[in-house]
Design a protein around this motif. Sequence first.
Motif, PDB file in Angstrom:
ATOM      1  N   PRO A   1     -20.113  35.358  22.890  1.00  0.00           N
ATOM      2  CA  PRO A   1     -19.482  36.013  24.034  1.00  0.00           C
ATOM      3  C   PRO A   1     -20.139  37.348  24.416  1.00  0.00           C
ATOM      4  O   PRO A   1     -20.202  37.692  25.594  1.00  0.00           O
ATOM      5  CB  PRO A   1     -18.039  36.232  23.565  1.00  0.00           C
ATOM      6  CG  PRO A   1     -17.826  35.217  22.488  1.00  0.00           C
ATOM      7  CD  PRO A   1     -19.147  34.966  21.850  1.00  0.00           C
ATOM      8  N   MET A   2     -20.678  38.086  23.419  1.00  0.00           N
ATOM      9  CA  MET A   2     -21.327  39.375  23.737  1.00  0.00           C
ATOM     10  C   MET A   2     -22.517  39.169  24.675  1.00  0.00           C
ATOM     11  O   MET A   2     -22.758  39.969  25.590  1.00  0.00           O
ATOM     12  CB  MET A   2     -21.776  40.063  22.437  1.00  0.00           C
ATOM     13  CG  MET A   2     -22.575  41.326  22.637  1.00  0.00           C
ATOM     14  SD  MET A   2     -21.672  42.598  23.581  1.00  0.00           S
ATOM     15  CE  MET A   2     -21.080  43.634  22.250  1.00  0.00           C
ATOM     16  N   ILE A   3     -23.268  38.086  24.463  1.00  0.00           N
ATOM     17  CA  ILE A   3     -24.452  37.834  25.295  1.00  0.00           C
ATOM     18  C   ILE A   3     -24.007  37.527  26.739  1.00  0.00           C
ATOM     19  O   ILE A   3     -24.612  38.015  27.705  1.00  0.00           O
ATOM     20  CB  ILE A   3     -25.297  36.660  24.714  1.00  0.00           C
ATOM     21  CG1 ILE A   3     -25.642  36.929  23.241  1.00  0.00           C
ATOM     22  CG2 ILE A   3     -26.556  36.421  25.546  1.00  0.00           C
ATOM     23  CD1 ILE A   3     -26.450  38.171  22.981  1.00  0.00           C
ATOM     24  N   SER A   4     -22.913  36.752  26.888  1.00  0.00           N
ATOM     25  CA  SER A   4     -22.402  36.457  28.238  1.00  0.00           C
ATOM     26  C   SER A   4     -21.887  37.735  28.887  1.00  0.00           C
ATOM     27  O   SER A   4     -22.114  37.958  30.084  1.00  0.00           O
ATOM     28  CB  SER A   4     -21.237  35.458  28.211  1.00  0.00           C
ATOM     29  OG  SER A   4     -21.439  34.502  27.254  1.00  0.00           O
ATOM     30  N   ALA A   5     -21.199  38.566  28.113  1.00  0.00           N
ATOM     31  CA  ALA A   5     -20.659  39.811  28.676  1.00  0.00           C
ATOM     32  C   ALA A   5     -21.793  40.694  29.205  1.00  0.00           C
ATOM     33  O   ALA A   5     -21.677  41.302  30.274  1.00  0.00           O
ATOM     34  CB  ALA A   5     -19.847  40.559  27.620  1.00  0.00           C
ATOM     35  N   ILE A   6     -22.914  40.720  28.474  1.00  0.00           N
ATOM     36  CA  ILE A   6     -24.070  41.527  28.918  1.00  0.00           C
ATOM     37  C   ILE A   6     -24.675  40.901  30.186  1.00  0.00           C
ATOM     38  O   ILE A   6     -24.959  41.611  31.161  1.00  0.00           O
ATOM     39  CB  ILE A   6     -25.117  41.645  27.783  1.00  0.00           C
ATOM     40  CG1 ILE A   6     -24.549  42.510  26.651  1.00  0.00           C
ATOM     41  CG2 ILE A   6     -26.433  42.241  28.306  1.00  0.00           C
ATOM     42  CD1 ILE A   6     -25.370  42.514  25.378  1.00  0.00           C
ATOM     43  N   ALA A   7     -24.815  39.559  30.172  1.00  0.00           N
ATOM     44  CA  ALA A   7     -25.380  38.875  31.343  1.00  0.00           C
ATOM     45  C   ALA A   7     -24.528  39.138  32.583  1.00  0.00           C
ATOM     46  O   ALA A   7     -25.047  39.275  33.686  1.00  0.00           O
ATOM     47  CB  ALA A   7     -25.472  37.381  31.067  1.00  0.00           C
ATOM     48  N   ASN A   8     -23.202  39.242  32.381  1.00  0.00           N
ATOM     49  CA  ASN A   8     -22.283  39.462  33.516  1.00  0.00           C
ATOM     50  C   ASN A   8     -22.052  40.946  33.810  1.00  0.00           C
ATOM     51  O   ASN A   8     -21.199  41.275  34.636  1.00  0.00           O
ATOM     52  CB  ASN A   8     -20.927  38.799  33.231  1.00  0.00           C
ATOM     53  CG  ASN A   8     -21.069  37.300  33.118  1.00  0.00           C
ATOM     54  OD1 ASN A   8     -21.913  36.712  33.792  1.00  0.00           O
ATOM     55  ND2 ASN A   8     -20.267  36.684  32.254  1.00  0.00           N
ATOM     56  N   HIS A   9     -22.725  41.829  33.084  1.00  0.00           N
ATOM     57  CA  HIS A   9     -22.516  43.283  33.219  1.00  0.00           C
ATOM     58  C   HIS A   9     -21.033  43.632  33.127  1.00  0.00           C
ATOM     59  O   HIS A   9     -20.537  44.486  33.860  1.00  0.00           O
ATOM     60  CB  HIS A   9     -23.120  43.802  34.539  1.00  0.00           C
ATOM     61  CG  HIS A   9     -24.608  43.764  34.528  1.00  0.00           C
ATOM     62  ND1 HIS A   9     -25.386  44.851  34.226  1.00  0.00           N
ATOM     63  CD2 HIS A   9     -25.463  42.749  34.737  1.00  0.00           C
ATOM     64  CE1 HIS A   9     -26.662  44.502  34.252  1.00  0.00           C
ATOM     65  NE2 HIS A   9     -26.731  43.235  34.560  1.00  0.00           N
TER      66      HIS A   9
END
Length: 314
Positions: free
Chosen positions: A216-224
């Motif tokens: 989830p951290m990687i998605s959160a970064i991708a979504n800013h």
Amino acid sequence: MRSYSLIAPAKINLYLEIIGDRPDGYHELAMVLQSISLADQIDIRSIGVENIVVRCDHPLVPENESNIAYRAASLMSKQFPDVFAQYGGVEITIHKHIPVAAGLAGGSANAAAVLVGLDLMWGLGLTRGELQELGAQLGSDVPFCVGGGTALATGRGEVLSPLPNLDDIYLVLAKYRKLSISTPWAYKTYRRKFGHTYVTDTEGQENSGQRVHSEPMISAIANHNHREIGKLLHNDLEKIALPEYPQLLKLREAFASENVLGAMMSGSGPTVFALTESQSQAEQVKAAVKAKISDPDLEFWIAQFNSSGISIAD
Ligand code: ATP
């Protein structure tokens, strides 16, 4: 040019998961690393004699061969002996602003700056990949420090996948001046306490490493998504450092109770940081925590996420 001044930014971890032991004795890790604007300045210049000289006025930083910046210059001199002889040695002056043994990769950033600086000064034209390969021989965090920004790091920290830039997040960092945590101690203690949870087979470790790509951290970064990033901060090493040093737990709780996106210890500590949406919010959080824990030994910094690693000073 016969001299260069470089900016060497510190890093924080947004995520640190210990997966297991590797056959080479290191830990298999999955980390999200982030460069920040708190930085050292490294001046390098050619000197007449075939020698490496390191200067640093910080009492905890050695000026001899054990300085990782010295080791970086020595590695370059061995890789490129003819150029080293032609330019006649190098003097490295470290202006330390990054706290030492603080979990902020200060030494690694210095080594990365020497690699980049000597590449420029000696006109070698090495690629970023080549500089990172050399950096991996000096320390696990050095390859990241070369390019910086936001990245997923696996293996022992040297296998990098770039992530989208997050340069509009601010942070406040705090460290007790007299408290240092040795990185080897942190990992050794973690192994003693949590070694039974390690993934031991190579295939299992690879799968764990792959899984992190969809964390989830990687998605959160991708979504800013700054709120999610704050909520998903994770560091396995907190499990051994916070019980050992109750003042760090108190500091982390003091940050977390303010208007922040999230708070955590960086790397093997003992620096604790809190993320905020603006510089003024970071200033407010700093003032509030300073008032709550009025210890003169506690030092604070305000910084911003950085989208790059080593750069040339203006
Ligand atoms: P990491 O997060 O990569 O584990 P750190 O920020 O915890 O690193 P450093 O500041 O790099 O730790 O310092 C670790 C030790 O290395 C210190 O005890 C210091 O004496 C030694 N050292 C050698 N060279 C340097 C350097 N150029 N800058 C800082 N420390 C250095």
